[in-house]
Design an enzyme around this catalytic site. Structure first.
Site, PDB file in Angstrom:
ATOM      1  N   PRO A   1      58.927  45.818  12.722  1.00 30.85           N
ATOM      2  CG  PRO A   1      56.760  46.434  13.231  1.00 30.85           C
ATOM      3  CD  PRO A   1      57.746  46.427  12.113  1.00 30.85           C
ATOM      4  CD  GLU A   2      63.628  42.118  15.663  1.00 31.47           C
ATOM      5  OE1 GLU A   2      63.867  41.148  16.413  1.00 31.47           O
ATOM      6  OE2 GLU A   2      64.502  42.962  15.350  1.00 31.47           O
TER       7      GLU A   2
ATOM      8  CE  LYS B   1      60.008  40.267  11.312  1.00 27.38           C
ATOM      9  NZ  LYS B   1      61.073  40.969  10.581  1.00 27.38           N
TER      10      LYS B   1
END
Length: 274
Positions: A2-3, A53
């Site tokens: 995920p970003e 993140k």
């Protein structure tokens, strides 16, 4: 992985589950944190946000719970009396007013004083978060022109988390496409208009990905793809993962290259090298 937009959306969900409420229970799998669990009971969660993140849960006594999902970590929200259906290993559980937020499979979790959170070994290396820290186009322009960044090719630079936290592989490709820039171009070589356009695209594409759950494509282009029966994986992006397909803007086939050891997608016509 995920970003930034995906982590911020996860933070929003945890925020809605916990914020404004006092903890009835706290549990940690980590011995170094287990002894502090009781001291969090009765503390009110003031906010949950993200930095790159990392997810940050803030308490009314000035402490901050830091967690990084890494590759496999995931937060699950559930009723306190009902265990989530998962085989993952529980790492953290916070309970308030019958609601629970449980972190599974993550190993990077720690508790910090608010005044020292910037000293965290991971956070101390990050640039500002594009969704949390209120970065403006002017501030983004100025940062791109800092001596440590201005002479680096954009293809590698945009992945450098010390520039801006949260930009990953799909955001990099989409930002460069909408800015109309080749990955070899350096910020210091851009004319004023192109530099402003790049700064604006960095903010706008990231914000759109956050608001539209990972969709960075133009609405009309996405609609046209859906009409043709394209899957979400295809219509959500303008160029990313569209190798060999026609560019929405000019019809040229999208190309795939490797830049900074990561795959990058671009339109050779809309993003000329010279």
């Amino acid at each position: 992985m995920p970003e930034g937009p995906e982590i911020r959306r996860a933070a929003d969900c945890v925020h809605r589950q916990l914020a404004g409420r006092r903890l009835d229970d706290a549990w940690f799998a980590f011995p170094e944190l287990a002894g502090q669990a009781a001291s969090l009971v009765g503390r009110r969660v003031t906010a949950v946000d993200s930095w790159g993140k990392a997810l940050l849960i803030r308490f009314d006594d000035g402490r901050v719970l830091y967690s990084h999902n890494q590759l496999y970590g995931v937060w699950k929200l559930h009723a306190a009396d009902r265990e989530p259906d998962t085989n993952r290993s529980l790492r953290v559980r916070l309970v308030t007013q019958g609601r629970a937020a449980s972190l599974y499979s993550a190993s990077d979790v720690s508790l910090w004083d608010e005044g020292r959170i910037g000293d965290h070994p991971f956070l101390s290396r990050l640039g500002p978060d594009l969704l949390t820290h209120g970065v403006t186009v002017g501030q983004a322009r100025a940062r791109l022109l800092e001596p440590r960044f201005r002479r680096r090719g954009l293809g590698g630079l945009l992945l450098d988390q010390s520039l801006f936290a949260g930009i990953g592989n799909y955001l990099r490709a989409e930002i460069l496409f909408f800015a109309g820039l080749h990955f070899k171009v350096r910020a210091g070589d851009l004319e004023e208009g192109a530099l402003t356009r790049l700064a604006a695209c960095i903010l706008a594409v990231t914000r759109q990905a956050y608001e539209q759950a990972g969709v960075t494509n133009r609405a009309d282009w996405a609609a046209a793809d859906r009409t043709l029966g394209a899957t979400r994986r295809r219509w959500r992006f303008a160029v990313f993962e569209r190798e060999g397909l026609p560019c929405h803007a000019c019809g040229t086939a999208i190309e795939r290259v490797r830049v900074a050891s990561r795959r990058l997608y671009l339109c050779p016509c809309c993003q000329p090298a010279g």
